[in-house]
Design a protein around this motif. Sequence first.
Motif, PDB file in Angstrom:
ATOM      1  N   ASN A 181       3.154   9.884  -9.834  1.00 55.70           N
ATOM      2  CA  ASN A 181       2.284  10.150 -10.981  1.00 55.70           C
ATOM      3  C   ASN A 181       1.839  11.611 -11.004  1.00 55.70           C
ATOM      4  OD1 ASN A 181       2.451   7.458 -11.719  1.00 55.70           O
ATOM      5  ND2 ASN A 181       0.441   6.918 -10.913  1.00 55.70           N
ATOM      6  N   GLN A 182       1.492  12.135  -9.849  1.00 50.50           N
ATOM      7  CA  GLN A 182       1.058  13.529  -9.782  1.00 50.50           C
ATOM      8  C   GLN A 182       2.200  14.462 -10.161  1.00 50.50           C
ATOM      9  OE1 GLN A 182      -2.193  14.492  -9.351  1.00 50.50           O
ATOM     10  NE2 GLN A 182      -1.296  16.380 -10.148  1.00 50.50           N
ATOM     11  N   LYS A 183       3.414  14.138  -9.756  1.00 55.75           N
ATOM     12  CA  LYS A 183       4.576  14.945 -10.136  1.00 55.75           C
ATOM     13  C   LYS A 183       4.728  14.954 -11.660  1.00 55.75           C
ATOM     14  CE  LYS A 183       9.454  15.045 -10.243  1.00 55.75           C
ATOM     15  NZ  LYS A 183      10.688  14.855 -10.307  1.00 55.75           N
ATOM     16  N   LEU A 184       4.576  13.781 -12.299  1.00 55.66           N
ATOM     17  CA  LEU A 184       4.657  13.729 -13.763  1.00 55.66           C
ATOM     18  C   LEU A 184       3.599  14.626 -14.398  1.00 55.66           C
ATOM     19  CD1 LEU A 184       5.197   9.917 -14.528  1.00 55.66           C
ATOM     20  CD2 LEU A 184       6.912  11.745 -14.656  1.00 55.66           C
ATOM     21  N   ARG A 185       2.383  14.598 -13.851  1.00 53.85           N
ATOM     22  CA  ARG A 185       1.308  15.448 -14.381  1.00 53.85           C
ATOM     23  C   ARG A 185       1.668  16.921 -14.198  1.00 53.85           C
ATOM     24  NH1 ARG A 185      -1.696  11.765 -11.106  1.00 53.85           N
ATOM     25  NH2 ARG A 185      -2.660  10.149 -12.368  1.00 53.85           N
ATOM     26  N   ILE A 201       0.838  -1.201   0.000  1.00 50.18           N
ATOM     27  CA  ILE A 201       0.000   0.000   0.000  1.00 50.18           C
ATOM     28  C   ILE A 201       0.874   1.252   0.000  1.00 50.18           C
ATOM     29  CG2 ILE A 201      -1.642   1.331   1.386  1.00 50.18           C
ATOM     30  CD1 ILE A 201      -2.882  -1.440   2.170  1.00 50.18           C
ATOM     31  N   ALA A 202       1.947   1.242   0.790  1.00 53.51           N
ATOM     32  CA  ALA A 202       2.853   2.399   0.835  1.00 53.51           C
ATOM     33  C   ALA A 202       3.480   2.643  -0.538  1.00 53.51           C
ATOM     34  CB  ALA A 202       3.936   2.183   1.893  1.00 53.51           C
ATOM     35  N   ALA A 203       3.876   1.572  -1.239  1.00 51.77           N
ATOM     36  CA  ALA A 203       4.457   1.720  -2.577  1.00 51.77           C
ATOM     37  C   ALA A 203       3.425   2.271  -3.559  1.00 51.77           C
ATOM     38  CB  ALA A 203       5.011   0.387  -3.072  1.00 51.77           C
ATOM     39  N   MET A 204       2.188   1.824  -3.453  1.00 53.58           N
ATOM     40  CA  MET A 204       1.133   2.333  -4.335  1.00 53.58           C
ATOM     41  C   MET A 204       0.880   3.818  -4.073  1.00 53.58           C
ATOM     42  SD  MET A 204      -1.625  -0.733  -4.401  1.00 53.58           S
ATOM     43  CE  MET A 204      -1.287  -2.287  -5.173  1.00 53.58           C
ATOM     44  N   GLU A 205       0.882   4.206  -2.810  1.00 55.36           N
ATOM     45  CA  GLU A 205       0.679   5.620  -2.472  1.00 55.36           C
ATOM     46  C   GLU A 205       1.839   6.469  -2.978  1.00 55.36           C
ATOM     47  OE1 GLU A 205       0.111   5.364   1.753  1.00 55.36           O
ATOM     48  OE2 GLU A 205      -2.032   4.886   1.546  1.00 55.36           O
ATOM     49  N   GLU A 206       3.061   5.971  -2.827  1.00 50.60           N
ATOM     50  CA  GLU A 206       4.235   6.701  -3.310  1.00 50.60           C
ATOM     51  C   GLU A 206       4.207   6.802  -4.835  1.00 50.60           C
ATOM     52  OE1 GLU A 206       7.423   9.088  -3.136  1.00 50.60           O
ATOM     53  OE2 GLU A 206       6.285   8.372  -1.424  1.00 50.60           O
ATOM     54  N   THR A 207       3.758   5.753  -5.489  1.00 49.03           N
ATOM     55  CA  THR A 207       3.654   5.769  -6.948  1.00 49.03           C
ATOM     56  C   THR A 207       2.622   6.805  -7.397  1.00 49.03           C
ATOM     57  OG1 THR A 207       4.344   3.464  -7.094  1.00 49.03           O
ATOM     58  CG2 THR A 207       3.161   4.361  -8.999  1.00 49.03           C
ATOM     59  N   ALA A 241       9.800   4.980  -6.338  1.00 51.27           N
ATOM     60  CA  ALA A 241       8.405   5.088  -5.901  1.00 51.27           C
ATOM     61  C   ALA A 241       7.715   3.726  -5.878  1.00 51.27           C
ATOM     62  CB  ALA A 241       7.635   6.047  -6.806  1.00 51.27           C
ATOM     63  N   CYS A 242       7.872   2.953  -6.940  1.00 51.41           N
ATOM     64  CA  CYS A 242       7.133   1.684  -7.043  1.00 51.41           C
ATOM     65  C   CYS A 242       7.900   0.503  -6.468  1.00 51.41           C
ATOM     66  CB  CYS A 242       6.713   1.422  -8.485  1.00 51.41           C
ATOM     67  SG  CYS A 242       8.065   0.920  -9.574  1.00 51.41           S
ATOM     68  N   GLN A 243       9.150   0.739  -6.077  1.00 53.09           N
ATOM     69  CA  GLN A 243      10.002  -0.286  -5.487  1.00 53.09           C
ATOM     70  C   GLN A 243      10.240  -1.448  -6.439  1.00 53.09           C
ATOM     71  OE1 GLN A 243       8.765  -1.337  -1.510  1.00 53.09           O
ATOM     72  NE2 GLN A 243       8.298   0.767  -1.016  1.00 53.09           N
ATOM     73  N   GLY A 249       3.881  -5.602 -15.273  1.00 52.40           N
ATOM     74  CA  GLY A 249       2.914  -5.332 -14.217  1.00 52.40           C
ATOM     75  C   GLY A 249       2.267  -3.965 -14.321  1.00 52.40           C
ATOM     76  N   GLY A 250       2.969  -3.026 -14.946  1.00 46.88           N
ATOM     77  CA  GLY A 250       2.441  -1.683 -15.095  1.00 46.88           C
ATOM     78  C   GLY A 250       3.377  -0.864 -15.958  1.00 46.88           C
ATOM     79  N   PHE A 251       2.933   0.335 -16.312  1.00 49.55           N
ATOM     80  CA  PHE A 251       3.729   1.144 -17.232  1.00 49.55           C
ATOM     81  C   PHE A 251       3.334   2.606 -17.150  1.00 49.55           C
ATOM     82  CE2 PHE A 251      -0.109  -0.042 -19.334  1.00 49.55           C
ATOM     83  CZ  PHE A 251      -0.497   1.111 -19.996  1.00 49.55           C
ATOM     84  N   TRP A 252       4.221   3.433 -17.663  1.00 51.77           N
ATOM     85  CA  TRP A 252       3.957   4.847 -17.891  1.00 51.77           C
ATOM     86  C   TRP A 252       4.305   5.141 -19.343  1.00 51.77           C
ATOM     87  CZ3 TRP A 252       6.670   3.240 -13.553  1.00 51.77           C
ATOM     88  CH2 TRP A 252       6.194   3.643 -12.309  1.00 51.77           C
ATOM     89  N   ILE A 253       3.572   6.027 -19.964  1.00 47.69           N
ATOM     90  CA  ILE A 253       3.965   6.641 -21.224  1.00 47.69           C
ATOM     91  C   ILE A 253       4.242   8.098 -20.860  1.00 47.69           C
ATOM     92  CG2 ILE A 253       3.326   7.232 -23.596  1.00 47.69           C
ATOM     93  CD1 ILE A 253       3.207   4.242 -23.227  1.00 47.69           C
ATOM     94  N   ILE A 254       5.470   8.534 -21.111  1.00 48.35           N
ATOM     95  CA  ILE A 254       5.836   9.908 -20.779  1.00 48.35           C
ATOM     96  C   ILE A 254       6.357  10.610 -22.024  1.00 48.35           C
ATOM     97  CG2 ILE A 254       6.399   9.351 -18.381  1.00 48.35           C
ATOM     98  CD1 ILE A 254       9.419   9.596 -19.294  1.00 48.35           C
TER      99      ILE A 254
END
Length: 122
Positions: free
Chosen positions: A40-44, A30-36, A109-111, A86-91
């Motif tokens: 994400n907000q920083k990227l936005r 949960i902590a890793a998800m919150e940090e991620t 962030a996601c460890q 498991g997951g991804f970002w497009i930046i």
Amino acid sequence: MTQFLMSVHGSEADHDMETGGGYGSREAMIAAMEETERYNQKLRDEGYWVFAGGLKAPSTASVVDGQGGSPVVTDGPYLESKEHLGGFWIIEAPDSATALALAAEASKACQGKVEVRPFESE
């Protein structure tokens, strides 16, 4: 600006919300998800964000082969392996150095390790 795929790989166990999978505990997951999400907000906020998403467990995947006369659908991931996407970002970033720096932050962030690949340009 160039678009980059930043991907995170993990095991089927990483999706176990009860035990926390590869995170060691449910609380750590949960902590890793919150940090991620903060990342994400920083990227936005900084204008790098295009799209991101986490994927359900590999066991939920289906593979479709439409090359023949009729499509063939099989259950499970395309490749049998211990680790899966498991997951991804497009930046969007001005250069690969910036993308790699952002990936380092994503990894923290996601460890997990983050693979960075530029999209082919037209």
